[in-house]
Design a protein around this motif. Structure first.
Motif, PDB file in Angstrom:
ATOM      1  N   VAL A  67      -5.443  -3.238   8.300  1.00 22.76           N
ATOM      2  CA  VAL A  67      -6.424  -2.694   7.359  1.00 22.76           C
ATOM      3  C   VAL A  67      -7.818  -3.113   7.802  1.00 22.76           C
ATOM      4  CG1 VAL A  67      -7.140  -2.547   4.949  1.00 22.76           C
ATOM      5  CG2 VAL A  67      -4.710  -2.836   5.511  1.00 22.76           C
ATOM      6  N   GLN A  85      -1.194  -5.898   6.325  1.00 23.31           N
ATOM      7  CA  GLN A  85      -0.605  -5.738   5.009  1.00 23.31           C
ATOM      8  C   GLN A  85       0.598  -4.817   5.106  1.00 23.31           C
ATOM      9  OE1 GLN A  85      -3.522  -4.772   1.928  1.00 23.31           O
ATOM     10  NE2 GLN A  85      -5.171  -5.700   3.141  1.00 23.31           N
ATOM     11  N   ILE A 112       0.858  -1.190   0.000  1.00 22.76           N
ATOM     12  CA  ILE A 112       0.000   0.000   0.000  1.00 22.76           C
ATOM     13  C   ILE A 112       0.891   1.237   0.000  1.00 22.76           C
ATOM     14  CG2 ILE A 112      -1.827   1.230   1.215  1.00 22.76           C
ATOM     15  CD1 ILE A 112      -2.537  -1.426   2.574  1.00 22.76           C
ATOM     16  N   LYS A 153     -11.600   1.698   2.993  1.00 27.74           N
ATOM     17  CA  LYS A 153     -10.739   0.977   3.930  1.00 27.74           C
ATOM     18  C   LYS A 153      -9.830   1.944   4.679  1.00 27.74           C
ATOM     19  CE  LYS A 153     -10.638  -3.455   1.468  1.00 27.74           C
ATOM     20  NZ  LYS A 153      -9.773  -4.498   0.862  1.00 27.74           N
ATOM     21  N   CYS A 154      -9.565   1.610   5.928  1.00 32.24           N
ATOM     22  CA  CYS A 154      -8.684   2.393   6.793  1.00 32.24           C
ATOM     23  C   CYS A 154      -7.370   1.639   6.968  1.00 32.24           C
ATOM     24  CB  CYS A 154      -9.355   2.606   8.148  1.00 32.24           C
ATOM     25  SG  CYS A 154      -8.338   3.466   9.360  1.00 32.24           S
ATOM     26  N   VAL A 155      -6.263   2.344   6.848  1.00 29.20           N
ATOM     27  CA  VAL A 155      -4.932   1.750   6.968  1.00 29.20           C
ATOM     28  C   VAL A 155      -4.275   2.346   8.221  1.00 29.20           C
ATOM     29  CG1 VAL A 155      -2.708   1.386   5.836  1.00 29.20           C
ATOM     30  CG2 VAL A 155      -4.794   1.578   4.454  1.00 29.20           C
ATOM     31  N   TYR A 184      -9.567  -6.653   7.450  1.00 26.06           N
ATOM     32  CA  TYR A 184      -9.003  -7.113   6.180  1.00 26.06           C
ATOM     33  C   TYR A 184      -7.564  -7.598   6.324  1.00 26.06           C
ATOM     34  CZ  TYR A 184     -13.140  -4.732   4.443  1.00 26.06           C
ATOM     35  OH  TYR A 184     -14.443  -4.337   4.226  1.00 26.06           O
ATOM     36  N   ASN A 186      -1.055  -3.025  16.083  1.00 27.21           N
ATOM     37  CA  ASN A 186      -1.574  -3.770  14.937  1.00 27.21           C
ATOM     38  C   ASN A 186      -1.672  -5.260  15.246  1.00 27.21           C
ATOM     39  OD1 ASN A 186      -1.852  -1.480  13.401  1.00 27.21           O
ATOM     40  ND2 ASN A 186       0.120  -1.683  12.378  1.00 27.21           N
ATOM     41  N   SER A 222       2.843  -1.673   3.975  1.00 32.65           N
ATOM     42  CA  SER A 222       2.694  -0.355   3.364  1.00 32.65           C
ATOM     43  C   SER A 222       4.065   0.310   3.285  1.00 32.65           C
ATOM     44  CB  SER A 222       1.751   0.518   4.193  1.00 32.65           C
ATOM     45  OG  SER A 222       2.424   1.095   5.300  1.00 32.65           O
ATOM     46  N   CYS A 280      -3.864   6.929  11.150  1.00 29.63           N
ATOM     47  CA  CYS A 280      -4.892   6.303  10.326  1.00 29.63           C
ATOM     48  C   CYS A 280      -4.949   6.995   8.969  1.00 29.63           C
ATOM     49  CB  CYS A 280      -6.252   6.390  11.001  1.00 29.63           C
ATOM     50  SG  CYS A 280      -6.335   5.525  12.584  1.00 29.63           S
ATOM     51  N   HIS A 322      -7.164   4.348   2.551  1.00 23.03           N
ATOM     52  CA  HIS A 322      -6.494   3.534   1.531  1.00 23.03           C
ATOM     53  C   HIS A 322      -6.515   4.282   0.197  1.00 23.03           C
ATOM     54  CE1 HIS A 322      -5.412   0.177  -1.017  1.00 23.03           C
ATOM     55  NE2 HIS A 322      -5.317  -0.641   0.027  1.00 23.03           N
TER      56      HIS A 322
END
Length: 221
Positions: free
Chosen positions: A100, A91, A2, A27-29, A88, A59, A93, A18, A21
């Motif tokens: 996510v 992931q 990401i 979506k929030c990353v 989700y 996380n 980034s 935060c 995406h």
């Protein structure tokens, strides 16, 4: 991967930023602040440091919260998601490992306001009190475990003209004890205590705040 290189966080907490995406705006990353894990570990008691850095990574803690008993093997239409942002996974980034989750949006497609912000603007009005009652019933029925439920970890989503509360952070157990996870009596007792504390915090939020939260909490126990 990401790519967050050109992104600015839409919100930040004590430990994480935060981001929205860049390719999937629903979506929030969530990414840990740079150096925060090392800082938290350095400040912790020696016996907590023995377990390594994982316990200080929000996380990983969030991933563990979504792996709790009440959420395992739940389909997309399960009632557990009615008041909970969907998960989700972890992931990579450009700013490090990210959690996510679903980004809850307002009616204009912007990140939904927190309950804390709602209370500051509207107080504990009739509609949000009813939403809190529905949220409380959901906790008791689904037995989803949360840490202490704080107003900035809930957002207000409008559905069919009425507000509903959605958990966006603070999932899992606040205690290291396994009993709430596996024993029904302990689990229900744990959830009721979280609900009671949630209401105390909300009443403090709409008070004159002449007492700090810690002072108010101490007087109520």
């Amino acid at each position: 991967m990401i790519d967050l290189s050109d992104q600015q966080p839409f919100a930040s907490g004590g430990n994480r930023h935060c981001y929205r995406h860049p390719l999937e705006p629903n979506k929030c990353v969530k990414v840990m602040r740079a150096g925060r894990i090392a800082e938290l570990r350095a400040r912790a008691p020696w016996y907590k440091r023995l377990t390594g850095s994982a316990r200080f990574d929000d996380n990983l803690r969030e991933q563990a919260g979504y792996n709790q008993r009440a959420l395992r093997n739940q389909g997309p239409d399960s009632p557990v998601w009615f008041h909970l942002a969907r998960w989700y996974g972890l992931q990579q980034s450009t700013r490090g490992r990210a959690a996510v989750t679903q980004l809850i949006l307002d009616e204009k497609g912007r990140p939904a306001p927190t309950l804390e912000r709602y209370l500051q603007k509207h107080g504990l009005d009739t509609s949000i009190r009813a939403a809190l009652e529905r949220f409380t019933q959901w906790l008791l029925e689904t037995e989803v475990l949360t840490k202490n439920i704080l107003p900035h970890n809930l957002v207000v989503e409008v559905r069919r003209g009425a507000p509903e509360l959605v958990v966006i952070d603070g999932l899992g157990r606040s205690s290291q004890l396994l009993f709430p996870e596996w024993l029904g009596v302990s689990r229900r007792h744990y959830i009721r205590r979280r609900i009671q504390r949630m209401w105390r915090r909300i009443h403090w939020e709409v008070s004159d705040k002449r007492l700090t939260w810690k002072e108010a909490e101490h007087r109520s126990t």
